[in-house]
Enzyme design. Structure first.
Site, PDB file in Angstrom:
ATOM      1  NE  ARG A 118      17.820 -13.727 -16.547  1.00  0.00           N
ATOM      2  CZ  ARG A 118      18.962 -13.872 -16.834  1.00  0.00           C
ATOM      3  NH1 ARG A 118      19.806 -14.637 -16.176  1.00  0.00           N
ATOM      4  NH2 ARG A 118      19.346 -13.335 -17.808  1.00  0.00           N
ATOM      5  CD  GLU A 131      19.431 -11.283  -9.625  1.00  0.00           C
ATOM      6  OE1 GLU A 131      19.467 -12.584  -9.750  1.00  0.00           O
ATOM      7  OE2 GLU A 131      20.232 -10.858 -10.437  1.00  0.00           O
ATOM      8  CG  HIS A 161      22.860 -13.046 -11.844  1.00  0.00           C
ATOM      9  ND1 HIS A 161      21.672 -12.693 -12.315  1.00  0.00           N
ATOM     10  CD2 HIS A 161      23.284 -13.850 -12.871  1.00  0.00           C
ATOM     11  CE1 HIS A 161      21.168 -12.865 -13.534  1.00  0.00           C
ATOM     12  NE2 HIS A 161      22.234 -13.694 -13.895  1.00  0.00           N
TER      13      HIS A 161
END
Length: 327
Positions: free
Chosen positions: A244, A273, A292
């Protein structure tokens, strides 16, 4: 049973940036009556008592106190992926709502991506591609060099399922593997991949050529890697984050990369993000950032959806819930 009403399940939307995949909808509709957030907000009086589960696809819809108060018959929130830092487990428990995730199916793909980021960064693949396709390139410089992965030292911070799968892959590259974890793995597990336990993270940071982060985001791991930790790393080392974004102090990372405290970073996760388009990380040549995509393969996302379906069905039937997350 045939003729019986399907359970009403709340989803964010279908398609788009934060929606359920369109090719998953057919499968889900065989088991559930899907209700989008838009439909719910337009007809709350009827739907609030009908909805019994929430299908949370990558953190959407957002589950907060207001939503929980409006859904008196909610029994379970099935969340995709491993991380549950976006959910208040104590709050959900206080409403009698159970939670599930999909922890194991994502491990293989995420480990693959960790290795891909390490290889891409060490061999400067992104820069190399840009050079190879640039209209200004007239020749390839002979002194354009990367760093060796084979035989290098890999430090894995967080030796859970993903971390261990990374170690299995790294063994094939004849890497020396160090790991730091809350608890030491069994001796036979260590021997199988040739991993050495570092009780103190400092020891791992000082010795590793690549530091790979695979920890869950918790209050204890929030900004686990900051200015002090980065300064402990070798100036030739690379930081790889597939956990993360908030596990790393991003401001400290920018400073370390700019001042060559460490050599490079390869990140599948950031905060936020995506990053603001003027963020300094986006301007650095010694950084690779991916969007991601640790678990982003068609097969894995399909199995993830099926596991969430099973969890919802079990939760509504009063059966043990696969991969239940306890507060």
């Amino acid at each position: 049973m045939e003729g019986q009403e399907l359970p009403y399940v709340l989803i964010n939307c279908i398609g788009g940036v934060h929606g359920v995949y369109e090719d998953h909808v057919g499968f889900l509709q065989k088991h559930f009556h899907l209700v989008t957030m838009k439909e719910y907000l337009e007809n709350k009086t009827f739907l609030s008592k009908k909805i019994r589960a929430i299908y949370m696809w990558y953190h959407k819809p957002v589950v907060n106190k207001e939503l929980l108060q409006s859904l008196p018959n909610l029994r379970i929130v099935a969340s995709s992926g491993v991380g549950i830092d976006h959910l208040d487990l104590n709050l959900l428990s206080s409403f009698g709502v159970k939670v599930s995730n999909t922890p194991f199916i994502v491990s293989t793909d995420t480990a693959d991506l960790g290795m891909a980021l390490m290889l891409a960064s060490s061999r400067r693949l992104v820069e190399g591609h840009e050079m190879a396709v640039s209209p200004d390139t007239e020749y390839f410089p002979a002194d354009w060099l990367g760093a060796e992965v084979s035989g290098a030292t890999l430090g894995i911070v967080g030796m859970g399922t993903i971390g261990y799968k990374v170690a299995e892959r790294a063994k094939g590259f004849e890497m020396k593997i160090l790991y730091h974890n809350r608890s030491q793995r069994k001796k036979e597990e260590e021997s199988a991949v040739g991993a050495v336990y570092c009780k103190k993270i400092d020891d791992l940071l000082q010795q590793s050529d690549f530091v790979l982060l695979t920890v869950n985001l918790t209050p204890q791991t929030h900004k686990l890697i900051g200015k002090r930790e980065l300064e402990l790393m070798k100036p030739t080392a690379t930081l790889i984050n597939i956990s993360r974004g908030l596990v790393v102090d991003q401001d400290a990372l920018v400073e370390a990369l700019q001042n060559k405290v460490i050599k490079a970073a390869a990140l599948d996760v950031t905060y936020p993000e995506p990053l603001p388009r003027d963020h300094p990380l986006l301007k650095l040549k010694n950084v690779i950032i991916t969007p991601h995509i640790g678990s982003a393969t068609k097969k894995t996302r399909r199995i993830m959806m099926e596991e969430m379906t099973e969890s919802i069905q079990a939760g509504l039937a009063g059966l043990p819930i696969p991969h239940e997350v306890l507060p």
